[in-house]
Design a protein around this motif. Structure first.
Motif, mmCIF file in Angstrom:
data_model
loop_
_atom_site.group_PDB
_atom_site.id
_atom_site.type_symbol
_atom_site.label_atom_id
_atom_site.label_comp_id
_atom_site.label_asym_id
_atom_site.label_seq_id
_atom_site.Cartn_x
_atom_site.Cartn_y
_atom_site.Cartn_z
ATOM 1 N N VAL A 146 25.915 -21.629 32.148
ATOM 2 C CA VAL A 146 25.765 -20.176 32.284
ATOM 3 C C VAL A 146 26.722 -19.735 33.385
ATOM 4 N N ASP A 147 27.578 -18.784 33.057
ATOM 5 C CA ASP A 147 28.591 -18.303 34.004
ATOM 6 C C ASP A 147 29.341 -19.462 34.654
ATOM 7 N N GLY A 148 29.601 -20.474 33.841
ATOM 8 C CA GLY A 148 30.367 -21.612 34.339
ATOM 9 C C GLY A 148 29.537 -22.624 35.114
ATOM 10 N N ARG A 149 28.276 -22.337 35.347
ATOM 11 C CA ARG A 149 27.449 -23.295 36.107
ATOM 12 C C ARG A 149 26.717 -24.224 35.149
ATOM 13 N N PHE A 174 15.914 -25.205 28.004
ATOM 14 C CA PHE A 174 16.421 -25.228 29.381
ATOM 15 C C PHE A 174 15.938 -23.974 30.097
ATOM 16 N N GLU A 175 15.522 -24.151 31.319
ATOM 17 C CA GLU A 175 15.086 -22.976 32.066
ATOM 18 C C GLU A 175 16.302 -22.282 32.659
ATOM 19 N N LEU A 176 16.450 -20.990 32.365
ATOM 20 C CA LEU A 176 17.609 -20.231 32.845
ATOM 21 C C LEU A 176 17.244 -19.308 34.003
ATOM 22 N N THR A 177 15.969 -19.339 34.427
ATOM 23 C CA THR A 177 15.498 -18.357 35.408
ATOM 24 C C THR A 177 16.438 -18.231 36.610
ATOM 25 N N GLY A 178 16.843 -19.324 37.149
ATOM 26 C CA GLY A 178 17.680 -19.255 38.347
ATOM 27 C C GLY A 178 19.145 -18.989 38.050
ATOM 28 N N PHE A 179 19.498 -18.943 36.774
ATOM 29 C CA PHE A 179 20.917 -18.797 36.402
ATOM 30 C C PHE A 179 21.303 -17.375 36.009
ATOM 31 N N VAL A 180 20.315 -16.585 35.629
ATOM 32 C CA VAL A 180 20.639 -15.225 35.160
ATOM 33 C C VAL A 180 19.869 -14.214 36.015
ATOM 34 N N ARG A 181 20.380 -12.981 36.006
ATOM 35 C CA ARG A 181 19.759 -11.934 36.812
ATOM 36 C C ARG A 181 19.196 -10.865 35.886
ATOM 37 N N PRO A 182 17.886 -10.627 35.940
ATOM 38 C CA PRO A 182 17.316 -9.575 35.102
ATOM 39 C C PRO A 182 18.030 -8.260 35.373
ATOM 40 N N GLY A 183 18.359 -7.559 34.289
ATOM 41 C CA GLY A 183 19.122 -6.323 34.426
ATOM 42 C C GLY A 183 20.626 -6.595 34.419
#
Ligand code: GAL
Ligand code: MG
Length: 973
Positions: free
Chosen positions: A130-133, A147-156
């Motif tokens: 996600v975003d290269g990470r 896969f949990e993406l919670t820490g990789f994406v920003r709501p909004g």
């Protein structure tokens, strides 16, 4: 900077089965999820380390790239790996790698929630960024990865999701199944969210006594669980509460900490309606997870069934009953999308199987799409759920290699964790054709502990001995075992396990001979319980003949009734230019690539008939209920009295109320006329009401009994002269080729691969040379003696041609030398003028039938256009035969034509192809129909057997050497 996932080189690391992947579980998150299916930016690299940076195209997800607009096309190989590297290696340079990318807009409302990505299936290695990470890695091409993406994406906010799929890897060596090789993301991709406090797994046990136990695993994203959470739920309106005894036991157990998050719902359902494949009764279960304040944090919904499965002695019991397993092996296949199958397609597959009497599916040789199991629960199938392990080419090396141990346990356990709540799943299978080793036992041990409620099977373990107490198989599940070996085992007194063949009756081309003999033995022999036909699909991919490319998604409508439209064909191995391939061996199903049933389906339908009909000493009709769990009330019927004189009399049938296994004598529904000759009584059984898998009126079976045999009819009196040419060949205005002897058929796949056809060719049976010996006139008759010479033997043939009212009667005799001890046929072949388009016959039908595959074709008055009587097997071969034909006519639209009457029921085919036309081409679309008809009538015709993979036909269906006699009459209409 090197990407850490690429640096890990997971495609070259058998020990690495995943990284950053969430544990598999049985909580279904599909409903309400955010779908990421559709067009993605796509690049196909030559290898995983090749730089991304070329032009992007668009690929459809889900969908194999091999079926889309790329140069990496499908390749068909059975056993051989598509690359030379030994396990665990894969090609370092030439390794197609698909990079899929798209933006995801993350709703602001997801703030505070857990955000999870689910990739339904990707083969064979998936890397997520996600975003290269780097986010994670997964293998196991036929199960989802989360896969949990919670820490990789920003709501909004917006993020770029990249899924990189590497085609070849160490995992490919475990995915060497016998079908097309593809690459890509083949099942749906989605995002879902949960509260930080969530149901991590739900494990349902529901027995036929109504006992329900739902074990839940609760987790919190923060790690420690918040105090005061609790569960409740309901089952079709019945409230379920948390089992306090379970909580108490946990509280008292010092090993259990508050972190564990386990709780149980429990109840006993009074008067439960048990689930079976015949009675797929489902209950709606809702499980709710509450926070301490009573608000709902998470909900999980299931459709569950109450049933028991157990092995007792040598019987597999469902709810205490020894059921027959009428199974089929099913791959994920679609002629337009390869490995990607939609819900509607899955449903259509299962509906068709239901209509043709199948009650069981083996998910050969990997777990299916989740929807497959929902549908099996709903429509009623017993499922052998098979893990994605087939290391066929290097089976022995891998089974004990500890580098692959993780993968074995991972693949088997993930399947069980996902599918354990499905009542349809009755047996776990450790995989296919991977030899047998410690890696299997490790996986078996995990299953035994996690799910003691189901038996386990593995053919590779059963191979050690059907009664062997190996840890990895509770079922003796051989493949293609000779029937006599199965019967002998069951009678030996040594049998310890149910004998259910995991594969039998190989359906390649015109095949599945002796299926009726198998079922007669299974039903007569305690210890034999059935098996799984190999297989459901002919995997022909729709291909444009022009450019050789797969047509892909846009091809709907470019095929009909088993046949591709002009300009297209069903591709099999080699048709995409593959250097190494295994040809038409991929076309070995009971349906054509467009799901049109092959004739064997009707045979199977009759063998699986829920109701049987017998004649009791000519005093009455015995109807029996041949099912395990239900009455006959879902069926209705019509009696048909079929008379040789052309009449068919009908009467509505009232079916007796019978419990499973019961029989009743019913009176004759129709008086048998004194005249009319040979007479048959058919019970045409149809569904009495709309069912989930069949509208009311769908035909279910057509059992038939003989009421009166044919009486010998005196031959017609001789009339004027008969005309033959100098070679003794009949001269007839409607024939373009006179009747001659034929011992040859266009070899079926069974004939070729079983070694018969090569022998026949060596004998010269495909090109017999006819030499007339004498032509003698005696009264009105002409006697023609001829010799048909092969390369190694000579067949003496005599025809006596006698003019009769309106035609000619032909008495034939052929004497085969001893060395021709197994030939395809002994009979007559002739060809007609053009324009004869309609075939009408009295005999078995309407579908194609052969001596060892004629059980599903009742005797009747049948009619079909000549073209429609031919079965379009992908690789042209003998086809279109009709068994038990007494007489037939071939007519033009103006009703002119010819009529043939046979001395006794014979094998007949009327097609537009000579045997040599069929053998000259490799695909159905290359056939050029002749204007006239090619007619074969056989004194004897060899059975079909299944020798392309498995036993040949039985000796009773072989054509013996020595003298054959037959006669027939040809008249002008
Ligand atoms: C079996 C195998 C199947 C298929 C079949 C032949 O040995 O398990 O995957 O290859 O033979 O069609
Ligand atoms: Mg194989």
């Amino acid at each position: 900077m090197t990407d850490p996932l690429l640096a890990l080189r997971p495609w070259d690391a058998p020990e690495v089965t995943s990284w950053g992947r969430l544990p598999m579980n049985a909580v279904d998150r599909r409903a309400g999820a955010h779908s990421l299916d559709g067009g993605w930016r796509f690049q196909l690299l030559s290898a995983p380390h090749a730089p991304v940076g070329g032009a992007w195209s668009t690929a459809t997800v889900p969908g194999a790239w091999t079926m889309q607009d790329t140069d990496d096309l499908p390749q068909y190989l059975n056993v051989r790996m598509p690359f030379a590297e030994f396990p665990p290696r894969s090609p370092a340079e030439d390794n197609p790698t698909g990079v899929y990318e798209r933006e995801i807009d993350v709703p602001a409302g997801w703030a505070g929630r857990r955000i999870v990505l689910q990739v339904g299936a990707a083969e064979s290695v998936l890397l997520v960024h996600v975003d290269g990470r780097p986010v994670g890695v997964s293998k196991d091409s036929h199960l989802a990865a989360e896969f949990e993406l919670t820490g990789f994406v920003r709501p909004g906010g917006r993020a770029v999701l990249r899924l990189t799929v590497v085609k070849w890897s160490d995992a490919s060596h475990l995915e060497d199944q016998d079908h097309w090789w593809h690459g890509g993301i083949t099942r749906s991709v989605l995002l879902y969210t949960t509260d930080p406090l969530y149901l991590a797994d739900v494990d349902v046990r529901a027995g036929r006594d109504g006992e329900l136990r739902v074990d839940c695993r609760v987790r919190d994203a923060g790690g420690a669980l918040p105090a005061g959470w609790y569960l409740d739920g309901e089952l079709d309106g019945l409230a379920l509460a948390q089992d306090t005894a379970f909580d108490r036991a946990n509280a008292e157990d010092e090993r259990v900490s508050a972190f564990l998050g386990e709780a149980r719902l429990r109840t006993r359902v009074p008067e439960v309606r048990p689930w079976t494949a015949e009675t797929p009764e489902l209950y709606g279960l809702t499980v709710r997870l509450h926070r301490a304040d009573g608000t709902v944090a998470d909900t999980s919904r299931h459709r569950i069934g109450f049933r028991d499965v157990e092995v007792v002695g040598r019987d597999l019991l469902i709810n205490g009953e020894r059921v027959y397993i009428r199974g089929v092996n099913r791959h994920d296949f679609h002629p337009l999308t390869g490995r990607t199958v939609s819900y509607d397609d899955l449903r259509a597959d299962l509906v068709l199987l239901k209509r043709f009497g199948f009650n069981a599916i083996r998910t050969a040789h990997y777990p299916g799409d989740p929807a497959l199991y929902d549908l099996a629960d709903e429509l009623g199938f017993y499922v052998v759920d098979e893990a994605d392990i087939e290391s066929h080419d290097h089976a022995h090396e891998i089974a004990d290699d500890p580098r692959h141990l993780n993968a074995f346990v991972d693949r088997v356990s993930r399947m069980v964790l996902r599918d354990k709540n499905h009542p349809s799943v009755i047996i776990w299978s450790l995989g296919n054709e991977s030899d047998y080793g410690a890696n299997h036992d490790a996986a078996a041990g995990w299953v035994r502990r996690h799910d003691p409620s189901r038996p386990l099977q593995y053919e590779g373990a059963a191979k050690r001995g059907w009664a062997d107490p190996e840890v990895a198989s509770d079922i003796a599940c051989p493949m293609y075992a000779p029937l006599e070996d199965c019967v002998a085992h069951a009678l030996s007194g040594e049998q310890t396990k149910p004998l259910i063949q995991c594969e039998y009756s190989h359906a390649m081309g015109n095949s599945n001979g002796t299926l009726a003999d198998h079922w007669a033995a299974i039903e007569a022999t305690p210890g034999l319980q059935g098996g799984f036909i190999w297989e459901f699909w002919d995997h022909g991919i729709l291909q444009s003949v022009n450019d050789g490319r797969p047509v892909g998604r846009g091809g709907a409508g470019l095929y009909d009734n088993g046949v591709a439209a002009p300009g297209y064909r069903w591709a099999y191995g080699g048709d995409f230019g593959e250097k190494d391939h295994d040809g038409a061996f991929v076309a070995d199903g009971v349906v054509f690539p467009d799901r049109t049933p092959k004739p064997v389906m009707y045979e199977h339908r009759e063998l699986a008939a829920p109701l049987r009909l017998e004649l009791f000493r000519h005093e009455g009709l015995v109807v029996s209920n041949h099912q395990h769990f239900r009455g006959l009330d879902w069926l209705t019927g019509t009696w048909e009295l079929v008379l040789a004189d052309g009449r068919t009399l009908t009467a509505a049938a009232e079916l007796p109320a019978l419990l499973p296994g019961e029989t009743a004598v019913v009176p004759f529904p129709l008086a048998l006329p004194q005249d009319g000759g040979e007479a048959w009584l058919t019970l045409r059984v149809t569904t009495a009401k709309d069912l989930a898998w069949a509208p009311r009126g769908t035909e279910v079976c057509t059992p038939q009994v003989l009421l009166r045999a044919a009486a010998p009819v005196p031959g017609p009196a001789a009339t004027g002269p008969v005309e033959v040419d100098a070679d003794g060949l009949l001269v007839h205005p409607l024939l373009t080729a006179a009747p001659t002897l034929s011992l040859w058929r266009a070899p079926t796949d069974n004939d070729e691969l079983g070694g018969m056809a090569p022998r026949w060719r060596a004998w010269g049976l495909d090109a017999l040379v006819r030499k007339v010996v004498s032509v003698r006139r005696e009264g009105p008759s002409v006697t023609v003696l001829a010799e048909y010479a092969g390369t190694t033997g000579v067949v003496r043939h005599r025809q006596v041609l006698t003019p009769v009212e309106g035609g000619v009667r032909i008495d034939e005799r052929a004497e085969l030398p001893a060395e021709f001890d197994d030939v395809a046929r002994v009979g007559t072949v002739f060809e007609t003028v053009a324009g004869l388009e309609l075939l009408e016959w009295f005999g078995q039908g309407p579908w194609e039938s052969y001596p060892d595959r004629s059980g599903g074709a009742p005797v009747g008055h049948h009619a079909l256009p000549v073209d429609a009587s031919f079965t379009p097997y992908l690789r042209p071969q003998e086809s279109g035969g009709r068994h038990g034909v007494r007489r037939f006519t071939l007519s033009a639209p103006d009703a002119t034509g010819l009529a043939v009457a046979l001395d006794e029921p014979r094998q007949v085919s009327v097609t537009r192809y000579r045997a040599e036309d069929l053998t000259a081409v490799a695909h159905h679309d290359e056939l050029v129909p002749r204007a006239g008809c090619v007619v074969h009538l056989d004194a004897a015709h060899r059975g079909l057997g299944t020798a392309s993979c498995g036993p040949d036909t039985f000796p009773s269906y072989l054509v013996a050497p020595g003298v054959h006699r037959w006669n027939w009459t040809l008249r002008v209409l």
